[in-house]
Design a protein around this motif. Structure first.
Motif: not given
Length: 681
Positions: A299-308
């Motif tokens: 996931c890009n720095p500064g962002y979050y990638c929740e789940g699949l």
């Protein structure tokens, strides 16, 4: 004649014996019959000749030598000529049945259907055509003339005129089947593996592409097994799958190609994949055809990638938290004391000089408190006590001071720390003089000169840098002069203000709301520039923008309050405005912005629809025919080669239909089959 007498001493003619049956007595005085009756004739009692004309052997009979009565021809023979001592053999193609009388003429006894009659056939049904054959003709004379059972039929008994019924389902009867469930090798047998046989099948039917069968005896095409998910079956009549689906693609049940469907965004597909594996928590992928999990992007720095299975990062990291690479929740790591983390922070950020943060989870920095100065170089991350430092002696520090300590002006000194304004500086003591700025004590004692008993101090806005002067000089533009100023040069007009000629103190002329001035020694109000787009400048004397424009709003330049009442406004639907937006941002393609005042997109586009940039509805555009649109589509994805889709609003690759049997589909994005396969293909 016609008598004989084989004893002596007889006196009467009546003693003579009539000639014996089968014999003849041609003269008188015979002691015994003369001889046997000749062949071709029969001799009842009392015959006088060997060939009695009245007793010629009749048709249908034979008379051998010495017969008293004619012998009827047996079955299998006939006799159409009188006076014969043998019977004729019944000819091939006919039968001669003497059960109810000898046969004179065979022509009416033609061999019936279902049977054959070789020479000498006794009965109509003496020679039935064997199992596996039939005969619908009369008069055949050899077993080879029986017709082998026709394709698809079984002849399971003898003497058949026509095949009685079809070959059973699960078997094939090519020719000569002797039963409905034959085991006769290539001619008729159980349906082989890779094929199926309907009832009445003469030739096994190959299981179609996309299927296989390791078992024999299949009765219908539905019993052919769909190609195992994760594998492909690219030929007909397969007894096992052709091979595994190749990496970067996945093969649903019934696939005909190793690259049946490209691995979708947000997933990866290794060998033999039937259900694409989602990229794990903390990753995403906006590319298709990934082969391994390592190809999923952190996931890009500064962002979050929740789940699949994320196609894009879920959203920016929450204010007060920071998200380095591979973050999987909005509140990944709390911002440490002494730092600040605005929305979308990849790492804790230093507060700008003149601002500070002294608690965990700060999303923004606040102006440094008066009496202190704040610079990031002195901050120890996580130690709130290092976020601000007391203003040193000889200076004063108004609210928001960084390294720009304000010098106590000429004519004053600052003996204490934590001074907040020029007025806190101590005026030079009576009988003392204070030459220069940022003094911590008076420079020295005054002395008498001239015609006055005491020197007169210069008024505010004036200065005198020479001894023995009768008047003071005008304080120049860009500087200020307190009373008793001897040197104006250290008294630079501070940022946030401008100083015209004869300015009496640094705060006389403040930049108005909606403007700021970050430079010193400015001479007039033209130095006050409109507030930077994306920020607001609240109140007077701003040396920098007060802060970023609130999320959900935009500040176009010159904003003086937050949220802005002028020079900006609320973000409208189909747009979003992160913190510090200078203008509305069109909604990201693949997402929609469904209301006013959004800081980020509302959410991804609904399955079955796609959302171009600037969409305000989750169902913005219907997914067209020939395509499918999974969750978050910015453009429709075309159905792959070999498939088609005739309807709208489809959301998955599985909605693309495999090309119909006997047809071909040789284009992507097809909404119908391309055409019919040529014969033999």
């Amino acid at each position: 004649m016609g008598y004989y007498l084989d004893t002596e001493g007889n006196s009467q003619p009546s003693n003579c014996k009539i000639c014996t049956e089968g014999k003849y007595c041609p003269q008188e005085g015979l002691a015994v019959p003369a001889d046997d009756c000749q062949q071709g004739f029969y001799c009842p009692e009392g015959q006088v000749t060997a060939t009695p004309g009245n007793f010629t052997c009749p048709e249908g009979h034979f008379c051998i030598t010495g017969r008293g009565t004619p012998e009827p021809c047996p079955s299998g023979t006939y006799q159409n000529t009188p006076g014969e001592w043998t019977c004729k053999e019944c000819p091939a193609g006919f039968y001669c049945n003497a059960t109810y009388g000898p046969v004179v003429l065979y022509g009416t006894y033609i061999c019936p259907m279902g049977f054959y009659c070789p020479n000498g056939t006794e009965y109509a049904e003496a020679y039935p055509c064997p199992t596996g054959t039939f005969n619908n003709l009369t008069g055949i004379d050899h077993e080879d003339d029986c017709t082998p059972c026709t394709g698809g039929m079984a002849c399971d008994s003898q003497g058949l005129v026509t095949p009685p019924g079809p070959c059973s389902a699960g078997y094939f009867c090519r020719v000569g089947a002797t039963t409905t469930t034959p085991s006769q090798g290539a001619d008729a047998d159980i349906c082989p593996a890779g094929y199926y046989c309907l009832e009445g099948t003469d030739k096994p039917i190959a299981c179609p592409e996309g299927t296989f069968s390791p078992d024999d005896g299949l009765m219908m095409v539905e019993e052919c097994l769909n190609c195992t998910a994760g594998y492909f079956c690219n030929k007909t009549a397969l007894t096992a799958v052709s091979g595994p689906c190749i990496p970067g693609y996945y093969c649903v049940e019934g696939s005909t190609r190793p690259d049946n469907a490209i691995c979708p965004e947000g997933h990866y597909c290794g060998w033999a994949t039937f259900d694409p594996s989602p990229c794990p928590n903390g990753t995403f992928s906006n590319d298709t055809g990934l082969e391994t999990v390592d190809q999923c992007l952190p996931c890009n720095p500064g962002y979050y990638c929740e789940g699949l299975g994320n196609v894009v990062p879920t959203a920016e990291c929450d204010p007060g938290y920071y998200c380095p690479s591979s973050a999987n929740v909005a509140k990944f790591i709390i911002c440490p004391a002494g730092k600040h983390c605005p929305q979308g922070s990849a790492a804790p950020q230093d507060c700008l000089p003149g601002t500070y943060s002294n608690y965990e989870g700060a999303a923004e920095c606040t102006p440094c408190p008066e009496g202190y100065y704040c610079i990031p170089e002195l901050v120890v991350e996580g130690d709130a006590s290092t976020s601000y430092t007391p203003c040193p002696q000889g200076f004063f520090c108004p609210n928001g001071t960084g390294l720009d300590w304000q010098s106590c002006p000429a004519g004053t000194y600052g003996a204490a720390t934590k001074l907040t304004k020029a007025e806190d500086c101590t005026p030079c003591d009576g009988g003392k003089f204070c030459q220069g700025v940022n003094l911590t004590e008076p420079s020295g004692s005054c002395w008498l000169a001239g015609d006055t008993a005491y020197p007169l101090g210069c008024n505010p806005g004036y200065y005198n840098d020479l001894p023995k002067q009768a008047s003071c000089k005008d304080c120049p533009e860009g500087y200020y002069c307190y009373s008793n100023t001897t040197d104006y040069q250290p008294n630079e007009c501070p940022p946030g203000f401008y100083c015209m000629q004869n300015t009496p103190d640094p705060f006389a002329y403040a930049c108005p709301p909606g403007t700021f001035n970050s430079y010193s020694t400015q001479k007039n109000d033209s130095a006050c520039v409109p507030c930077t787009p994306g920020y607001y400048c609240e109140g007077f004397n701003n040396s920098a923008p007060t802060g970023p424009c609130d999320e959900g709003y935009y500040c176009s330049g010159g904003a003086y309050d937050n949220p802005p009442s002028a020079n900006g406004g609320e973000c409208q639907a189909s747009n979003f405005c992160p913190e510090a937006s200078p203008a509305e941002v069109p909604c990201t393609a693949g997402y929609y912005c469904g209301s006013n005042g959004l800081a980020n997109v509302t959410g991804p586009c609904d399955p079955g629809f796609y959302c171009p940039e600037g969409s305000d509805d989750a169902d913005e555009e219907d997914c067209p025919v020939g395509h499918y649109c999974p969750l978050g589509s910015d453009l429709p994805t075309p159905c792959s080669n070999g498939t088609y889709n005739p309807t709208t609003k489809k959301d998955a690759f599985d909605d693309c239909l495999p090309c119909d049997g006997g047809s071909y589909c040789n284009e992507v994005g097809a909404d119908a089959i391309t055409g019919q396969c040529s014969e033999g293909n």
